[in-house]
Design a protein around this motif. Sequence first.
Motif, PDB file in Angstrom:
ATOM      1  N   UNK A  23     -38.985 -13.895  -9.135  1.00 15.73           N
ATOM      2  CA  UNK A  23     -40.345 -13.691  -8.631  1.00 15.73           C
ATOM      3  C   UNK A  23     -40.340 -13.873  -7.118  1.00 15.73           C
ATOM      4  N   UNK A  24     -40.704 -12.812  -6.398  1.00 16.55           N
ATOM      5  CA  UNK A  24     -40.885 -12.924  -4.952  1.00 16.55           C
ATOM      6  C   UNK A  24     -42.335 -13.345  -4.721  1.00 16.55           C
ATOM      7  N   UNK A  64     -36.182 -25.063  -1.886  1.00 20.76           N
ATOM      8  CA  UNK A  64     -34.732 -24.888  -1.936  1.00 20.76           C
ATOM      9  C   UNK A  64     -34.268 -23.444  -1.830  1.00 20.76           C
ATOM     10  N   UNK A  65     -35.194 -22.527  -1.572  1.00 22.49           N
ATOM     11  CA  UNK A  65     -34.850 -21.102  -1.489  1.00 22.49           C
ATOM     12  C   UNK A  65     -35.090 -20.569  -0.076  1.00 22.49           C
ATOM     13  N   UNK A  66     -34.197 -19.709   0.391  1.00 23.67           N
ATOM     14  CA  UNK A  66     -34.318 -19.104   1.713  1.00 23.67           C
ATOM     15  C   UNK A  66     -35.560 -18.222   1.787  1.00 23.67           C
ATOM     16  N   UNK A  67     -36.261 -18.287   2.918  1.00 21.26           N
ATOM     17  CA  UNK A  67     -37.462 -17.480   3.138  1.00 21.26           C
ATOM     18  C   UNK A  67     -37.073 -16.154   3.792  1.00 21.26           C
ATOM     19  N   UNK A  68     -37.639 -15.062   3.273  1.00 24.78           N
ATOM     20  CA  UNK A  68     -37.410 -13.727   3.821  1.00 24.78           C
ATOM     21  C   UNK A  68     -38.656 -13.217   4.524  1.00 24.78           C
ATOM     22  N   UNK A  69     -38.436 -12.331   5.511  1.00 27.08           N
ATOM     23  CA  UNK A  69     -39.550 -11.789   6.292  1.00 27.08           C
ATOM     24  C   UNK A  69     -40.364 -10.788   5.493  1.00 27.08           C
ATOM     25  N   UNK A  70     -39.677  -9.995   4.669  1.00 28.57           N
ATOM     26  CA  UNK A  70     -40.385  -8.971   3.902  1.00 28.57           C
ATOM     27  C   UNK A  70     -39.669  -8.731   2.573  1.00 28.57           C
ATOM     28  N   UNK A  71     -40.345  -8.022   1.689  1.00 28.41           N
ATOM     29  CA  UNK A  71     -39.777  -7.734   0.369  1.00 28.41           C
ATOM     30  C   UNK A  71     -38.472  -6.954   0.488  1.00 28.41           C
ATOM     31  N   UNK A  72     -38.423  -6.031   1.448  1.00 27.64           N
ATOM     32  CA  UNK A  72     -37.220  -5.198   1.549  1.00 27.64           C
ATOM     33  C   UNK A  72     -36.012  -5.951   2.090  1.00 27.64           C
ATOM     34  N   UNK A  73     -36.210  -7.155   2.594  1.00 26.64           N
ATOM     35  CA  UNK A  73     -35.086  -7.968   3.082  1.00 26.64           C
ATOM     36  C   UNK A  73     -34.400  -8.764   1.969  1.00 26.64           C
ATOM     37  N   UNK A  74     -35.024  -8.830   0.807  1.00 30.82           N
ATOM     38  CA  UNK A  74     -34.485  -9.630  -0.297  1.00 30.82           C
ATOM     39  C   UNK A  74     -33.252  -8.928  -0.880  1.00 30.82           C
ATOM     40  N   UNK A  75     -32.109  -9.627  -0.923  1.00 32.01           N
ATOM     41  CA  UNK A  75     -30.859  -8.977  -1.335  1.00 32.01           C
ATOM     42  C   UNK A  75     -30.620  -8.922  -2.850  1.00 32.01           C
ATOM     43  N   UNK A  76     -31.540  -9.433  -3.652  1.00 31.39           N
ATOM     44  CA  UNK A  76     -31.369  -9.410  -5.106  1.00 31.39           C
ATOM     45  C   UNK A  76     -32.532  -8.658  -5.750  1.00 31.39           C
ATOM     46  N   UNK A  77     -32.344  -8.263  -7.007  1.00 29.28           N
ATOM     47  CA  UNK A  77     -33.396  -7.554  -7.741  1.00 29.28           C
ATOM     48  C   UNK A  77     -34.575  -8.491  -7.999  1.00 29.28           C
ATOM     49  N   UNK A  78     -35.778  -7.982  -7.786  1.00 29.71           N
ATOM     50  CA  UNK A  78     -37.003  -8.745  -8.003  1.00 29.71           C
ATOM     51  C   UNK A  78     -37.761  -8.120  -9.168  1.00 29.71           C
ATOM     52  N   UNK A  79     -38.228  -8.975 -10.079  1.00 23.63           N
ATOM     53  CA  UNK A  79     -38.996  -8.484 -11.218  1.00 23.63           C
ATOM     54  C   UNK A  79     -40.494  -8.439 -10.908  1.00 23.63           C
ATOM     55  N   UNK A  95     -47.496  -1.009  -0.159  1.00 24.45           N
ATOM     56  CA  UNK A  95     -46.596  -0.035   0.491  1.00 24.45           C
ATOM     57  C   UNK A  95     -45.190  -0.619   0.600  1.00 24.45           C
ATOM     58  N   UNK A  96     -45.103  -1.890   0.954  1.00 28.05           N
ATOM     59  CA  UNK A  96     -43.799  -2.555   1.051  1.00 28.05           C
ATOM     60  C   UNK A  96     -43.147  -2.654  -0.339  1.00 28.05           C
ATOM     61  N   UNK A  97     -43.957  -2.970  -1.337  1.00 33.99           N
ATOM     62  CA  UNK A  97     -43.484  -3.052  -2.734  1.00 33.99           C
ATOM     63  C   UNK A  97     -42.790  -1.752  -3.136  1.00 33.99           C
ATOM     64  N   UNK A 101     -37.147  -2.152  -5.473  1.00 36.96           N
ATOM     65  CA  UNK A 101     -37.000  -1.829  -6.895  1.00 36.96           C
ATOM     66  C   UNK A 101     -37.786  -2.805  -7.772  1.00 36.96           C
ATOM     67  N   UNK A 102     -38.666  -3.591  -7.151  1.00 32.23           N
ATOM     68  CA  UNK A 102     -39.441  -4.571  -7.919  1.00 32.23           C
ATOM     69  C   UNK A 102     -40.245  -3.860  -9.009  1.00 32.23           C
ATOM     70  N   UNK A 103     -40.448  -4.567 -10.119  1.00 32.11           N
ATOM     71  CA  UNK A 103     -41.063  -3.936 -11.286  1.00 32.11           C
ATOM     72  C   UNK A 103     -42.578  -4.137 -11.380  1.00 32.11           C
ATOM     73  N   UNK A 104     -43.047  -5.364 -11.112  1.00 33.22           N
ATOM     74  CA  UNK A 104     -44.458  -5.684 -11.344  1.00 33.22           C
ATOM     75  C   UNK A 104     -45.114  -6.144 -10.043  1.00 33.22           C
TER      76      UNK A 104
END
Length: 143
Positions: A23-24, A64-79, A95-97, A101-104
């Motif tokens: 979950x992002x 405990x998780x690294x913060x990203x600037x945007x959804x497209x910067x996340x290096x793993x699949x997001x559900x 638009x960023x979503x 490849x995020x699903x929901x």
Amino acid sequence: MTYHFQNPSDETIKTYLQETNTIAVVGLSDRTETAAYGVAKFMQAMGYQIIPVNPKLVGQEILGERVYASLKDIPVAVDIVDVFRRSEFLPQVAKEFLETDAKVFWAQLGLENQEAEAILRAAGKKAIVMNRCLKIDYRNFML
């Protein structure tokens, strides 16, 4: 006439929760008193991987998780992309979503936006939830 978003059925929402690993959380900060922090911490405790998205806190860690600037910067699949930003920012997040490849697309309790829904539907996205709390739905459907 007031816009009112039609959410998927409870059964569909339960399926989203069952099929989710990551979950992002857009708008998550390190302020422990916020709803975003409480929901993210709860979902993390339930076994989900939480990925904080907040351009103001890039490179820091929340829960405990690294913060990203945007959804497209996340290096793993997001559900699920869980959005804690005011309703007027939902079209921008939608638009960023679409660039991921995020699903929901999930806008938290109190948040809904007709333009964001139109953007997502025009792109063929059907997994849209608005004005519902991930934590409340988890408690109702999964516990």
